[in-house]
Design an enzyme around this catalytic site. Structure first.
Site, PDB file in Angstrom:
ATOM      1  N   GLY A   1       6.761 -10.471 -10.342  1.00  0.00           N
ATOM      2  CA  GLY A   1       5.804  -9.907 -11.303  1.00  0.00           C
ATOM      3  C   GLY A   1       5.575 -10.849 -12.470  1.00  0.00           C
TER       4      GLY A   1
ATOM      5  N   ASP B   1       4.850  -6.456  -2.369  1.00  0.00           N
ATOM      6  CA  ASP B   1       5.907  -6.051  -3.284  1.00  0.00           C
ATOM      7  C   ASP B   1       6.330  -4.613  -3.021  1.00  0.00           C
ATOM      8  OD1 ASP B   1       7.626  -6.505  -5.525  1.00  0.00           O
ATOM      9  OD2 ASP B   1       6.272  -5.303  -6.737  1.00  0.00           O
TER      10      ASP B   1
ATOM     11  N   ASP C   1       9.864  -3.173  -1.332  1.00  0.00           N
ATOM     12  CA  ASP C   1      10.707  -2.220  -2.057  1.00  0.00           C
ATOM     13  C   ASP C   1      11.017  -0.995  -1.203  1.00  0.00           C
ATOM     14  OD1 ASP C   1      10.784  -3.798  -4.300  1.00  0.00           O
ATOM     15  OD2 ASP C   1       9.150  -2.762  -5.318  1.00  0.00           O
TER      16      ASP C   1
END
Length: 228
Positions: free
Chosen positions: A59, A76, A80
């Site tokens: 990020g 992303d 996760d």
């Protein structure tokens, strides 16, 4: 003489954005981690947690190098969700009742998928835009980075602790948690802190799922009213 069109970036260049490369490294770290999750729990924990920490790195890279991309955001989130899901599956093989961890897996995926889909229906640019929510906890979670970080880190650290303290693959979850909490030690304090953050995260997941479902239902109602 017409204006010159700005050159379009090549598809490969987006794949090679620095934050996306960090994302690939996260995937690789998780693959290695889960390959040794039962044979070397310490190595698994280190690799898994390092991959989790890299979530903040990609990020930062995206903002620092102006390389924000939809692909990167999806990569992303998928990383996760999949990594957490895999860890919950591993824990379901270690503790009884296994349904506890499988239910947490279902809640995590369902709440985030519904939130993303409802964001699309509402025409919002980010699934973190919840300023119009009536839930103060939901607004706090997405509006305060420190609180969100605490809740997310608590979940992952709690799951890692549970894996590390399991002595065999038929542990009673309640017995292990109660036994650890009743001991006066840094581990019991850490477990208590992560349990609180974990409980906040699960509460947010439930609120998120209900709120997102309401958005989908309201969209259907408005659609029916426009096309009776």
């Amino acid at each position: 003489m017409g204006n010159k069109e700005r050159p379009r970036p090549e598809k490969l260049s987006v794949y090679l954005y620095i934050p996306n490369i960090v994302g690939y490294i996260r995937v690789l770290l998780n693959c290695v981690a889960f390959a040794v999750c039962f044979s070397n729990k310490t190595l698994f924990s280190l690799l898994y947690f390092f991959s989790f920490c890299c979530d903040a790195v990609d990020g930062w890279c995206a903002r620092r190098f102006n390389q924000v991309s939809t692909f990167g955001a999806v990569l992303d989130m998928v990383t996760d969700r999949v990594s957490t899901a895999c860890l919950l599956v591993v824990l379901s093989q270690v503790y009884r009742p296994s349904l506890v961890f499988l239910s947490l897996l279902a809640l995590d995926i369902a709440s985030h998928w519904l939130q993303m889909y409802s964001t699309f229906l509402a025409g919002k640019s980010s699934h973190k835009d919840v300023k119009d929510s009536t839930s103060w906890l939901f607004r706090l979670y997405y509006g305060n980075r420190i609180f969100m970080c605490y809740c997310c880190v608590s979940c992952e650290v709690l799951y890692i602790i549970l894996l590390l303290i399991a002595k065999n693959q038929t542990e009673s979850l309640l017995n292990v948690v109660v036994s650890t909490l009743t001991q006066i030690s840094p581990l019991s304090l850490l477990l208590a802190l992560t349990l609180f953050g974990w409980s906040m995260k699960q509460t947010v997941n439930i609120i998120q799922m209900k709120t997102a479902a309401d958005v989908c239902v309201l969209y259907d109602i408005e659609k029916q009213q426009k096309n009776p």
